[in-house]
Design a protein around this motif. Structure first.
Motif, PDB file in Angstrom:
ATOM      1  N   VAL A   1       0.829  -1.233  -0.072  1.00 18.41           N
ATOM      2  CA  VAL A   1       0.020  -0.054  -0.092  1.00 18.41           C
ATOM      3  C   VAL A   1       0.911   1.197   0.073  1.00 18.41           C
ATOM      4  CG1 VAL A   1      -1.770   1.371   1.496  1.00 18.41           C
ATOM      5  CG2 VAL A   1      -1.737  -1.394   1.094  1.00 18.41           C
ATOM      6  N   HIS A   2       0.809   2.084  -0.687  1.00 18.77           N
ATOM      7  CA  HIS A   2       1.467   3.371  -1.027  1.00 18.77           C
ATOM      8  C   HIS A   2       1.601   4.036   0.384  1.00 18.77           C
ATOM      9  CE1 HIS A   2       2.133   3.367  -5.458  1.00 18.77           C
ATOM     10  NE2 HIS A   2       0.537   3.371  -5.623  1.00 18.77           N
ATOM     11  N   GLY A   3       2.588   4.389   0.757  1.00 17.00           N
ATOM     12  CA  GLY A   3       2.796   4.915   2.062  1.00 17.00           C
ATOM     13  C   GLY A   3       2.924   4.097   3.392  1.00 17.00           C
ATOM     14  N   VAL A   4       2.498   2.838   3.172  1.00 13.22           N
ATOM     15  CA  VAL A   4       2.542   1.831   4.462  1.00 13.22           C
ATOM     16  C   VAL A   4       3.326   0.680   4.032  1.00 13.22           C
ATOM     17  CG1 VAL A   4       1.116   0.813   6.197  1.00 13.22           C
ATOM     18  CG2 VAL A   4       0.218   2.650   4.567  1.00 13.22           C
ATOM     19  N   GLY A   5       4.638   0.749   4.457  1.00  9.62           N
ATOM     20  CA  GLY A   5       5.703  -0.122   3.923  1.00  9.62           C
ATOM     21  C   GLY A   5       5.380  -1.674   4.434  1.00  9.62           C
ATOM     22  N   ASP A   6       4.487  -1.937   5.464  1.00 14.93           N
ATOM     23  CA  ASP A   6       4.463  -3.278   5.689  1.00 14.93           C
ATOM     24  C   ASP A   6       3.204  -3.732   5.553  1.00 14.93           C
ATOM     25  OD1 ASP A   6       3.238  -1.745   7.596  1.00 14.93           O
ATOM     26  OD2 ASP A   6       4.373  -2.404   9.354  1.00 14.93           O
ATOM     27  N   LEU A   7       2.352  -3.228   4.578  1.00 16.66           N
ATOM     28  CA  LEU A   7       1.091  -3.600   4.370  1.00 16.66           C
ATOM     29  C   LEU A   7       1.042  -4.140   2.946  1.00 16.66           C
ATOM     30  CD1 LEU A   7      -2.121  -4.246   5.307  1.00 16.66           C
ATOM     31  CD2 LEU A   7      -2.476  -1.774   4.957  1.00 16.66           C
ATOM     32  N   PHE A   8       0.462  -5.262   2.586  1.00 15.87           N
ATOM     33  CA  PHE A   8       0.434  -5.829   1.205  1.00 15.87           C
ATOM     34  C   PHE A   8      -0.818  -6.282   0.901  1.00 15.87           C
ATOM     35  CE2 PHE A   8       4.699  -5.791   2.516  1.00 15.87           C
ATOM     36  CZ  PHE A   8       5.602  -5.429   1.608  1.00 15.87           C
ATOM     37  N   ILE A   9      -1.334  -5.971  -0.423  1.00 13.21           N
ATOM     38  CA  ILE A   9      -2.702  -6.643  -0.887  1.00 13.21           C
ATOM     39  C   ILE A   9      -2.370  -7.504  -1.927  1.00 13.21           C
ATOM     40  CG2 ILE A   9      -4.909  -5.928  -1.612  1.00 13.21           C
ATOM     41  CD1 ILE A   9      -4.146  -4.180   0.642  1.00 13.21           C
ATOM     42  N   ALA A  10      -2.716  -9.029  -1.439  1.00 14.76           N
ATOM     43  CA  ALA A  10      -2.781 -10.033  -2.444  1.00 14.76           C
ATOM     44  C   ALA A  10      -4.128 -10.227  -2.833  1.00 14.76           C
ATOM     45  CB  ALA A  10      -2.207 -11.296  -1.961  1.00 14.76           C
ATOM     46  N   SER A  11      -4.466  -9.695  -3.998  1.00 19.77           N
ATOM     47  CA  SER A  11      -6.019  -9.736  -4.614  1.00 19.77           C
ATOM     48  C   SER A  11      -5.925  -9.257  -6.060  1.00 19.77           C
ATOM     49  CB  SER A  11      -6.769  -8.863  -3.655  1.00 19.77           C
ATOM     50  OG  SER A  11      -8.075  -8.777  -4.390  1.00 19.77           O
TER      51      SER A  11
END
Ligand SMILES: Cc1cc2nc3c(=O)[nH]c(=O)nc-3n(C[C@H](O)[C@H](O)[C@H](O)COP(=O)(O)OP(=O)(O)OC[C@H]3O[C@@H](n4cnc5c(N)ncnc54)[C@H](O)[C@@H]3O)c2cc1C
Length: 556
Positions: free
Chosen positions: A514-524
């Protein structure tokens, strides 16, 4: 290991290296890829092993959207997610989808070559064989063409779709999830909010709730949202305490660009000569995997004509219309209409097969069956065995050859991305307090025009090659196509957490962070900026494999 949320103490904290939210195909792939590498994975699943009405109700939508199906038909909340009911058709996105195309606003922040190397591993997870999608590249299939005498040119008829078992990720990988010591699968636990750190640049923890009242917190080094397309979008909207518009929504892209597919049986393909030698049905490659040929358009030609990407294939006449005169089709129609019908096929697909604008004509169907009892019974036994009883690979469908050499064509095309095609949170809350979504699926005149142009182009090519022609089924073809889009959206959910090079253009970057949140990913598949002609899951899994590789290196 696997445990149920009701065994957790209220207020429990669960910790791991990676928290994966959602155990559908994409979540299972990320969790097992990382778990096999020895990382501690917390895998959260809102549902349980079996489906339940209470869990399903958590995802219900608000309001009516004529183009969208109820979420109960589109997703499954249980271990394995929607793979408990999917069809299993595996098709990769095409290189042209990743090209810059002036008529499409779906720009990918990477070339096709970036994802192509992951397709074989995606096929392995789906059990759909080798990542080869052209009959030319399979010696066992290359000697024939879809229609005798029809060579590839600007229309390609050697393109293949592959079929998985269909692979149910719960049945296939459930025991590995339970056996793998470093995977902690917690069922019946819904992530209701992602809590950001004070400066909103990282995640502090996940807030989770069970339907039985307990609350838990999850803490990890990285977080992967794999809750399916609309639920990923909804979770980001619901996580609005530090960013009031929702996480990743600084530039307003969250929930926008919602895409499905443009699908219609608006035309018939009429062959010039008798249909001998035409390949309508499924074939098997040397590994025994079912494949099927489809018409697609050459990449250069799509650019030249400004066409949206599309695939087309031959299908049976509409089951509901007894004028097809087939005892087999009428028998299948009556079976699907009966109270036992829902046992044979996913409810959404059943409804699609039974769809008709006319009153049901049961008497005519019974007459068809009576006129061909023997072939219908023979078909029932062989197909029933190959589809439902045989272990392992199941035949994906059946095809009844036409006596008139005329076949319905299924057009399955790219749905262009439109800003106004969107989902939004409402003030109505589900049983766990999460805002429900409302959808506004929008198909533009260009979407309808693309379907019409695609069919016209197929017609032109078949005539040039002197093998046949395409006839539209209705003089008012635009209205026909638009009508056929009713209640087709929701099965393939793309666009609403779109991938982009920078925050100005979307929600996640090319690595799904997620732009701007380095440790959050979206697998979708919701991260896809365009919808392709292809069903999205195989490509979604390829991205999940790539993400798992990146996280493994990052956490090593
Ligand atoms: C009838 C039907 C036929 C289909 N056929 C095909 C096909 O042939 N080919 C194809 O490519 N695609 C097909 N699809 C689409 C395919 O099923 C989806 O693309 C795929 O399942 C998406 O995988 P996913 O892991 O992203 O999400 P899902 O499979 O939806 O899994 C998401 C999981 O997350 C869980 N979850 C949701 N919210 C939360 C939360 N807040 N906290 C914890 N857990 C949560 C859910 O319970 C679910 O288990 C079909 C779909 C349907 C309905």
């Amino acid at each position: 290991m696997q445990r149920a949320a009701r065994t957790l103490a209220d207020g429990a904290t669960i910790e791991g290296d990676v928290a994966v939210i959602g155990s559908g195909p994409l979540g299972v792939v990320v969790a097992l890829e990382l778990g096999r590498a020895g990382l501690q994975v917390v895998l959260l699943e809102s549902g349980e092993r079996r489906p339940s009405a209470e869990a399903q109700a958590l995802g219900a939508l608000v309001g009516e959207d004529p183009y969208h199906v109820p979420m109960d038909l589109a997703v499954r909340r249980q271990i394995g997610g929607t793979s408990n009911t999917w069809g299993g058709r595996c098709v990769p996105f095409d290189p042209v989808d990743f090209d810059e195309r002036p008529w499409s606003s779906g720009f990918w922040p990477m070339p096709y070559e970036e994802i192509a190397p992951y397709l074989q591993r995606a096929c392995d997870w789906c059990l759909c064989g080798r990542a080869i999608f052209s009959a030319h590249d399979l010696p066992e299939l290359s000697g024939r063409t879809l229609i005798p005498g029809l060579e590839d040119g600007r229309v390609i008829s050697s393109a293949l779709e592959r079929w998985s078992l269909p692979t149910n990720f719960r049945l296939m990988y459930g025991s590995e999830l339970r056996r793998t010591a470093c995977i902690d699968l917690v069922t019946g636990l819904t992530c209701t909010r992602i809590a950001l750190s004070a400066d909103a640049s990282t995640i502090d923890h996940l807030v989770c709730r069970s339907r039985f009242g307990a609350t838990a917190h999850v803490k990890a080094k990285v977080y992967v949202v794999a809750t399916g397309g609309l639920e990923a979008t909804r979770l980001l909207f619901a996580s609005n305490d530090r960013q009031p518009q929702g996480i990743g929504n600084q530039t307003g892209h969250l929930g926008r660009w919602y895409m499905a597919h443009v699908q219609t049986r608006a035309a018939r393909l009429c062959l010039t000569r008798a249909s001998e030698g035409v390949i309508y049905d499924h074939e098997r490659d040397r590994d025994g995997v079912y494949v099927r040929r489809r018409f697609t358009f050459a990449r250069d030609w799509q650019h030249e004509r400004g066409l949206a990407n599309a695939a087309m294939w031959l299908v049976n006449p509409e089951l509901a219309d007894p004028r097809h005169g087939s005892a087999i089709l009428s028998m299948v129609y009556l079976l699907l209409r009966s109270p036992a019908g829902a046992r044979f096929i996913a409810e959404g697909i059943r409804r699609d097969h039974l769809r008709s604008e006319e009153e049901p004509r049961v008497g005519s169907h019974l007459r068809n069956v009576a006129g061909g009892m023997l072939p219908a019974a023979r078909f029932g036994l062989t197909f029933g065995y190959r589809r439902y009883l045989r272990r392992g690979r199941k035949v994906p469908g059946f095809f009844v050859p036409s006596t008139s050499s005329s076949y319905l064509v299924m057009y399955h095309g790219e749905h262009l991305s439109h800003w106004e095609s969107c989902v939004e949170p409402t003030t109505e809350l589900d049983a766990l307090g999460m805002p429900r979504l409302r959808t506004h699926l929008h198909f533009s005149r260009a979407d309808i025009g693309n379907a019409k142009m695609g069919l016209e182009n197929l017609d032109e090519y078949l005539r040039e090659q002197r093998v046949g022609r395409v006839e539209m089924r209705d003089p008012d073809i635009d209205t026909f196509i638009r009508r056929s889009l009713h209640a087709t959206g929701g099965y393939h959910q793309t666009g609403t957490t779109r991938m982009s090079e920078d925050p100005e253009g979307g929600v996640v970057d090319g690595n799904l962070a997620v732009h701007g949140v380095g440790d959050l990913f979206i697998a979708s598949t919701s991260t896809f900026p365009s919808s392709s002609q292809a069903n999205p899951t195989l490509t979604g899994i390829a991205f999940a494999v790539r993400l798992a590789d990146q996280l493994r290196h990052r956490l090593a």
